[in-house]
Design an enzyme around this catalytic site. Structure first.
Site, mmCIF file in Angstrom:
data_model
loop_
_atom_site.group_PDB
_atom_site.id
_atom_site.type_symbol
_atom_site.label_atom_id
_atom_site.label_comp_id
_atom_site.label_asym_id
_atom_site.label_seq_id
_atom_site.Cartn_x
_atom_site.Cartn_y
_atom_site.Cartn_z
ATOM 1 N N ALA A 32 0.831 -1.206 0.000
ATOM 2 C CA ALA A 32 0.000 0.000 0.000
ATOM 3 C C ALA A 32 0.866 1.258 0.000
ATOM 4 O O ALA A 32 0.554 2.252 -0.661
ATOM 5 C CB ALA A 32 -0.923 -0.010 1.218
ATOM 6 N N ASP A 35 2.288 1.695 -3.431
ATOM 7 C CA ASP A 35 1.274 2.241 -4.344
ATOM 8 C C ASP A 35 1.089 3.744 -4.133
ATOM 9 O O ASP A 35 0.832 4.486 -5.078
ATOM 10 C CB ASP A 35 -0.073 1.524 -4.144
ATOM 11 N N GLU A 111 25.629 -21.375 -10.125
ATOM 12 C CA GLU A 111 24.410 -20.559 -10.042
ATOM 13 C C GLU A 111 23.180 -21.439 -9.914
ATOM 14 O O GLU A 111 23.212 -22.597 -10.314
ATOM 15 C CB GLU A 111 24.249 -19.745 -11.350
ATOM 16 N N LYS A 113 19.685 -22.843 -11.290
ATOM 17 C CA LYS A 113 19.086 -22.918 -12.622
ATOM 18 C C LYS A 113 17.642 -22.467 -12.482
ATOM 19 O O LYS A 113 16.796 -23.193 -11.962
ATOM 20 C CB LYS A 113 19.159 -24.325 -13.195
ATOM 21 N N ARG A 134 13.796 -16.385 -26.255
ATOM 22 C CA ARG A 134 14.857 -17.180 -26.860
ATOM 23 C C ARG A 134 14.442 -17.702 -28.241
ATOM 24 O O ARG A 134 15.256 -17.775 -29.149
ATOM 25 C CB ARG A 134 15.182 -18.352 -25.930
ATOM 26 N N GLU A 169 16.739 -14.769 -17.096
ATOM 27 C CA GLU A 169 15.507 -15.543 -17.021
ATOM 28 C C GLU A 169 14.395 -14.700 -16.389
ATOM 29 O O GLU A 169 14.593 -14.106 -15.332
ATOM 30 C CB GLU A 169 15.813 -16.772 -16.154
ATOM 31 N N LYS A 286 29.625 -23.255 -14.524
ATOM 32 C CA LYS A 286 30.291 -22.661 -15.683
ATOM 33 C C LYS A 286 31.769 -22.486 -15.383
ATOM 34 O O LYS A 286 32.100 -21.990 -14.289
ATOM 35 C CB LYS A 286 29.699 -21.274 -15.997
ATOM 36 N N CYS A 404 -5.819 -48.994 -36.859
ATOM 37 C CA CYS A 404 -5.798 -47.662 -36.253
ATOM 38 C C CYS A 404 -7.071 -47.461 -35.425
ATOM 39 O O CYS A 404 -8.179 -47.629 -35.943
ATOM 40 C CB CYS A 404 -5.701 -46.589 -37.338
ATOM 41 N N CYS A 407 -9.213 -44.471 -37.304
ATOM 42 C CA CYS A 407 -9.816 -44.562 -38.637
ATOM 43 C C CYS A 407 -9.903 -45.989 -39.151
ATOM 44 O O CYS A 407 -10.437 -46.227 -40.232
ATOM 45 C CB CYS A 407 -9.037 -43.693 -39.629
HETATM 46 S S1 IVH Z 1 23.470 -20.102 -19.008
HETATM 47 C C1 IVH Z 1 25.522 -20.573 -22.903
HETATM 48 N N1 IVH Z 1 22.633 -19.947 -16.527
HETATM 49 O O1 IVH Z 1 18.551 -22.817 -18.939
HETATM 50 C C2 IVH Z 1 24.596 -21.025 -21.852
HETATM 51 N N2 IVH Z 1 21.090 -20.659 -18.186
HETATM 52 O O2 IVH Z 1 19.092 -25.145 -20.661
HETATM 53 C C3 IVH Z 1 23.420 -20.142 -21.689
HETATM 54 N N3 IVH Z 1 18.852 -21.112 -17.330
HETATM 55 O O3 IVH Z 1 18.050 -21.272 -22.032
HETATM 56 C C4 IVH Z 1 22.607 -20.419 -20.513
HETATM 57 N N4 IVH Z 1 19.266 -20.611 -15.234
HETATM 58 O O4 IVH Z 1 16.966 -20.226 -19.996
HETATM 59 C C5 IVH Z 1 22.314 -20.258 -17.804
HETATM 60 N N5 IVH Z 1 22.041 -19.746 -14.304
HETATM 61 C C6 IVH Z 1 21.715 -20.029 -15.557
HETATM 62 C C7 IVH Z 1 20.414 -20.437 -15.919
HETATM 63 C C8 IVH Z 1 20.143 -20.759 -17.254
HETATM 64 C C9 IVH Z 1 18.341 -21.003 -16.101
HETATM 65 C C10 IVH Z 1 18.104 -21.563 -18.516
HETATM 66 C C11 IVH Z 1 18.240 -20.663 -19.705
HETATM 67 C C12 IVH Z 1 18.718 -21.516 -20.842
HETATM 68 C C13 IVH Z 1 18.430 -22.886 -20.346
HETATM 69 C C14 IVH Z 1 19.451 -23.850 -20.902
#
Ligand code: IVH
Length: 669
Positions: A32, A35, A111, A113, A134, A169, A286, A404, A407
């Site tokens: 609130a 807003d 990270e 996902k 995407r 995302e 990564k 089938c 059909c």
């Molecule tokens: S990196 C080159 N990091 O997962 C790699 N993707 O399966 C690019 N996603 O299309 C993706 N969390 O939508 C990356 N921490 C994260 C992520 C992530 C979710 C999704 C993303 C991607 C898909 C790939």
């Protein structure tokens, strides 16, 4: 106080609350209060229209509805990730990386996902200018107006970077999902199955004013293209840079070393999962060092330097009430389990696939059994196994039909295939319905509003037999159908009309030729330039196309051998379906005519041959050695002496991103 000063104050304060709410999961003030600040800003801006600016939080309210989303080619492809489902698979991943890099221990950025939708955000001079989904990885949909309403997405970065793509995302926080469903229920509208579906449904609204009323959130996980600032060379530092620009980055992102570090993070996040404010379906690892990432490169659409470690699919027990056989678009007969409703992986499931007859035998599934149903992320639920200890005495064996079930046509099974197929082709109403649904689907002709219930009625009443019949639909016929009001009928007719203007690639894909998926359709369209050229191509000509081998060539031949199919194509053209055909241009007018390129090092996205082909198609000559005559050297990872030579001679050097930019849209299958 002067209005301009108060406006600036309010804007900063509102964006600060947005950040606290969406990034820090710590709303500083009740809704609130928020807003109230928002309304004060709106009022002041209404009194002083000259002070309204595009990056004011008040501009996050959506704008007038679009007819459809425009397509946006990604300047750098949006790739996907390979998955690991066990510690062992992660160990193999780490070993491969250590061996490829020749080092004893690797530093990883780790990270969550996020279980949402991937988007790319384009900023020019620090201002948000375009956002896209995407899509197929090379082309997405322009959802700029919708993303503008997402309060977690900064409309302006803290630094005026010339040109940068933020990758991340879009998702809906669990708390916002619950509130949204409360509202939907109170209004008697459809509830969403889970936050991911709610986020997807909200982002893909043609009316961004609806998106504005759905609280979406966003987390970044990378940078695409970047021009105007040198990137730090480590993934974690890139994420720090994003934070510094004001872009949300999840708090859980971290740096770890070696396999133990990876698995430790997995367990830690696994334990936290239920308490996190958003849904995740695993973690992502990564390689942290960007030079090492480049060295590792990519395999087809996924990087070798990263992997998603998924949480196990959820499993529950329920009763198998019966087995029905469904007939798909290509005639494949799929046994589908009818289940006592059960909540698994965030949705209530009543059907699950049993794949094929052999699988039923292998798993010894009988009707009446207690079965374990498994559902991972967005994957179709499946019957994993039978809980034999709970098998009742009166179970029945499943018998595959001998014709089938829809059909009555003869069914056949090829030696190397698991599926039985109905031989009825488009005589079979099930195949006809699926073919129509495919034709109308978003990535094909994109006819919004033509869903399965409607197709069912149209086919059963024989109003529509072929895709061409869709273009002959009239209002009176439509409103005579069940559950079809005048407004929906008019909307549908408008959507059908709109679909007439398409692209050759979409049209080819829409025809639903076996083995011709979206990316093959694109390749065919690009190669032949016109439908007529494609229609007269023989097997040899077809196999000149990238990735087209004997299987696709045979499927094309089979499709075109049916007079019926050619007739439908003709009727569609007569009905007014059209696209721009680009005839091959004479060599001299091509964009790179006369330019000499040298390729060196390893490219990540294209193979050397593909890059060469692309350049030649644009009129360039590709040479093996660098000289004064060379116009450009394209340097991939581990470029060596040719790159040195280029520097020595002062020849322009392009890195892969610049090269991709230059040759335009890349196609990633
Ligand atoms: S990196 C080159 N990091 O997962 C790699 N993707 O399966 C690019 N996603 O299309 C993706 N969390 O939508 C990356 N921490 C994260 C992520 C992530 C979710 C999704 C993303 C991607 C898909 C790939």
């Amino acid at each position: 106080m002067e209005a301009a000063v108060r406006i600036a104050q309010l804007r900063t304060e509102i964006e600060r609350h947005n950040y606290r709410y969406y990034v820090q999961d710590d709303p500083g003030i009740p809704d609130a209060e928020y807003d109230k600040l928002f309304r004060e800003l709106q009022t002041l801006e209404a009194q002083h229209p000259e002070l309204v600016s595009a990056d004011s939080p008040t501009q996050r309210v959506g704008s007038k509805p679009l007819k459809s989303f425009a397509e946006v080619p990604h300047r750098t492809p949006m790739l996907s990730l390979n998955n690991a489902f066990s510690d062992e698979e992660v160990r193999v991943f780490d070993t491969r990386i250590r061996e490829a890099l020749g080092i004893p221990e690797v530093e990883y950025a780790v990270e969550p996902k996020f279980d949402g939708l991937a988007v790319t955000l384009g900023y020019r001079d620090g201002v948000f200018v375009q956002g896209a989904t995407r899509g197929d990885g090379s082309t997405g949909e322009d959802v700029t107006e919708n993303l503008r309403t997402v309060r977690a997405i900064p409309l302006r970065l803290n630094e005026a970077i010339k040109d940068v793509e933020v990758r991340g995302e879009v998702l809906m926080l669990k708390a916002d999902f619950i509130k949204l469903n409360d509202v939907q229920r109170a209004r008697g509208e459809k509830e969403f199955a889970n936050p991911r579906n709610a986020a997807a449904g909200s982002l893909r609204q043609l009316d961004s004013r609806i998106t504005a009323n759905r609280r979406l959130s966003f987390f970044a996980y990378g940078i695409g293209l970047c021009d105007g600032v040198a990137l730090p060379g480590r993934h974690d530092r890139e994420m720090d840079l994003l934070r510094h620009w004001g872009v949300p980055v999840a708090r859980q992102c971290r740096v770890v070393r070696g396999l133990d570090g990876l698995l430790g993070f997995y367990r830690e996040i696994g334990a936290l999962r239920a308490a996190l404010p958003f849904d995740i379906d695993g973690v992502v690892y990564k390689v942290n060092d960007i030079a090492q990432q480049r060295q590792l490169g990519f395999v087809s659409r996924a990087p070798r330097f990263a992997i998603a470690h998924k949480f196990p699919a959820e499993e529950v027990m329920t009763t198998l009430l019966g087995i029905e056989v469904q007939v798909g678009r290509t005639g494949a007969l799929t046994p589908v389990a009818r289940l006592a409703p059960v909540f698994v992986g965030g949705v209530t499931v009543t059907n699950a696939t049993l794949h094929n007859e052999d699988e039923i035998r292998r798993k010894d599934v009988r009707i009446g059994d207690a079965v374990i149903v498994r559902r991972a992320g967005d994957v179709i639920p499946e019957v994993a196994r039978v809980a034999l200890e709970h098998r009742p005495a009166d179970v029945r064996e499943f018998v595959m039909p001998i014709t089938c079930p829809v059909c009555g046509s003869h069914i056949s099974r090829q030696e190397d295939e698991a599926a039985w197929r109905c031989t009825g082709g488009l005589f079979c109403p099930a195949q006809r319905k699926q073919a129509l649904l495919h034709f109308a689907s978003r990535r094909a002709m994109n006819i919004e509003g033509l869903g399965d219930k409607l197709v069912e009625q149209l086919v059963d009443t024989h109003i529509v037999n072929t895709p061409a019949d869709l273009y002959k639909l009239r209002l009176l016929k439509l409103i005579a159908l069940e559950r079809m009001g005048e407004k929906s009928a008019l909307n549908l007719l408008a959507a059908i009309e709109l679909s007439k203007h398409t692209t050759l690639a979409r049209f080819i894909y829409a025809l639903g030729i076996r083995n011709v998926g979206e990316s093959t359709a694109k390749d065919l369209a690009q190669h032949f330039g016109s439908l007529d050229n494609l229609l007269v191509a023989d097997a040899d000509a077809l196999q000149q196309v990238r990735d087209v081998g004997p299987v696709v060539a045979q499927s094309m031949a089979d499709f075109l051998a049916e007079a019926h199919n050619r007739e439908v194509i003709q009727q569609l053209r007569e009905a007014g379906v059209y696209w721009a055909e680009h005839q091959p241009q004479p060599a001299t007018s091509l964009p790179f005519s006369g330019k000499i390129f040298v390729l060196t090092g390893t490219l990540a996205v294209l193979t050397r041959d593909e890059a060469k082909e692309k350049l030649e198609a644009l009129g360039a000559k590709v040479s093996g050695s660098v000289s004064k005559k060379t116009d450009y050297v394209v340097a991939g990872a581990e470029a060596g002496s040719k790159l040195d030579k280029a520097h020595e001679l002062g020849v322009a050097v392009l890195d892969e991103a610049e090269f991709m930019n230059m040759v335009g849209q890349v196609s990633v299958a």
